[in-house]
Design an enzyme around this catalytic site. Structure first.
Site, PDB file in Angstrom:
ATOM      1  N   THR A  21      19.638  11.266  15.072  1.00 20.33           N
ATOM      2  CA  THR A  21      20.252  10.169  15.817  1.00 20.33           C
ATOM      3  C   THR A  21      21.558  10.620  16.458  1.00 20.33           C
ATOM      4  OG1 THR A  21      21.429   9.363  13.852  1.00 20.33           O
ATOM      5  CG2 THR A  21      19.258   8.412  14.309  1.00 20.33           C
ATOM      6  N   ASP A 115      29.392  19.373  13.842  1.00 18.77           N
ATOM      7  CA  ASP A 115      29.476  18.263  12.890  1.00 18.77           C
ATOM      8  C   ASP A 115      30.329  18.632  11.687  1.00 18.77           C
ATOM      9  OD1 ASP A 115      27.577  20.164  12.117  1.00 18.77           O
ATOM     10  OD2 ASP A 115      26.190  18.689  11.264  1.00 18.77           O
TER      11      ASP A 115
END
Length: 270
Positions: A21, A115
């Site tokens: 996502t 990330d």
């Protein structure tokens, strides 16, 4: 490495693109004020990104700059190309070449994902001076460790819940594909329940055991007296809710960290 940057009040678009996502959030200061979540697979081209993002940006016309934290190169490039065309300001991609609020030690530095860099940056925003164990519980589960003086000490990577469950289905002849959710009981009374309980409770105990192991390693190898644990990721709410000692849960930790990195690098990207 640099001290805390003061957040700008000008709206900033933060793109957090994960394997499954993607979250696009508009930040004012250190908090998101609006967001849009889409499937990463939908970010197939700049045009596709534009169709998805135009309504969000129409609601926040003062947002001139953007920062992208992406672990999916094609999707990150598509988002970056569209944002460069549409925004009047700067578009920054998170990578290891940026001015970071922690000292990095990784081989090679470029392999430490956006990330994880962003999550470590978020952990540097914590006021207390203590070591930090940063957990991102998503498609994969990552552990990253910072010392109290904000040196990167290393990390771990393990498969996430869906990867564990899908491997059981794909690598065996008869085990079914199971939707992963909180098990109703410890011991399953059907094959699906057995898989669900084994995968979820196995993950909870793996995370708890590794946190204990890392805390012991920090004490014995680095002389750290205490370690704060921060958790984020799409599956973090489930796993954290089942832990005996729940860590700090911040669903927006990666986005907050990316925003912080944008502030630290405002001069270099201007």
């Amino acid at each position: 490495m640099e001290q805390m940057a003061h957040p700008s009040s000008t709206p900033l678009l933060v793109a957090e693109i994960g394997n499954t996502t993607a979250m696009f959030a508009v930040f004012s200061g250190t908090d998101p004020i609006d967001s849009l979540q889409v499937a990463t697979a939908a970010l197939s081209s700049p045009e596709a990104v534009g169709e998805l993002l135009q309504p969000l940006l129409a609601r926040h016309s003062l947002a001139a700059d953007a920062v992208i934290s992406s672990v999916v190169p094609r999707a990150g490039e598509a988002a970056g190309r569209w944002l460069l065309d549409i925004l009047p300001g700067r578009v920054l991609a998170v990578d290891s070449t940026l001015n970071l609020p922690f000292r990095i030690s990784y081989d090679p530095p470029s392999a430490l994902g956006a990330d994880r860099l962003s999550l470590c940056a978020r952990c540097c925003m914590l006021e207390e001076e203590a070591a930090v164990i940063a957990l991102d519980i998503g498609t994969a589960i990552t552990f990253d460790v910072l010392s109290a003086d904000r040196s990167y000490l290393g990390g771990l990577i393990m498969p996430g819940l869906e990867l564990m469950a899908s491997a059981l289905h794909e690598r065996t002849a008869q085990l079914p594909r199971v939707e992963v959710s909180r098990p109703e009981r410890l011991m399953g009374l059907s094959t699906a329940d057995c898989i669900r309980s084994g995968v979820v409770w196995g993950c909870v105990l793996q995370v708890e055991g590794l946190v204990r192991k890392i805390r012991g390693w920090l004490r014995s190898e680095h002389g750290e007296g205490y370690a704060r644990v921060v958790a984020t990721g799409g599956r973090a709410p489930l796993i954290v809710s089942m832990m005996e000692m729940p860590p700090l849960l911040d669903p927006h930790a990666v986005s907050r960290g990316a925003r912080y990195l944008f502030e630290l690098n405002r001069i270099t990207v201007s």
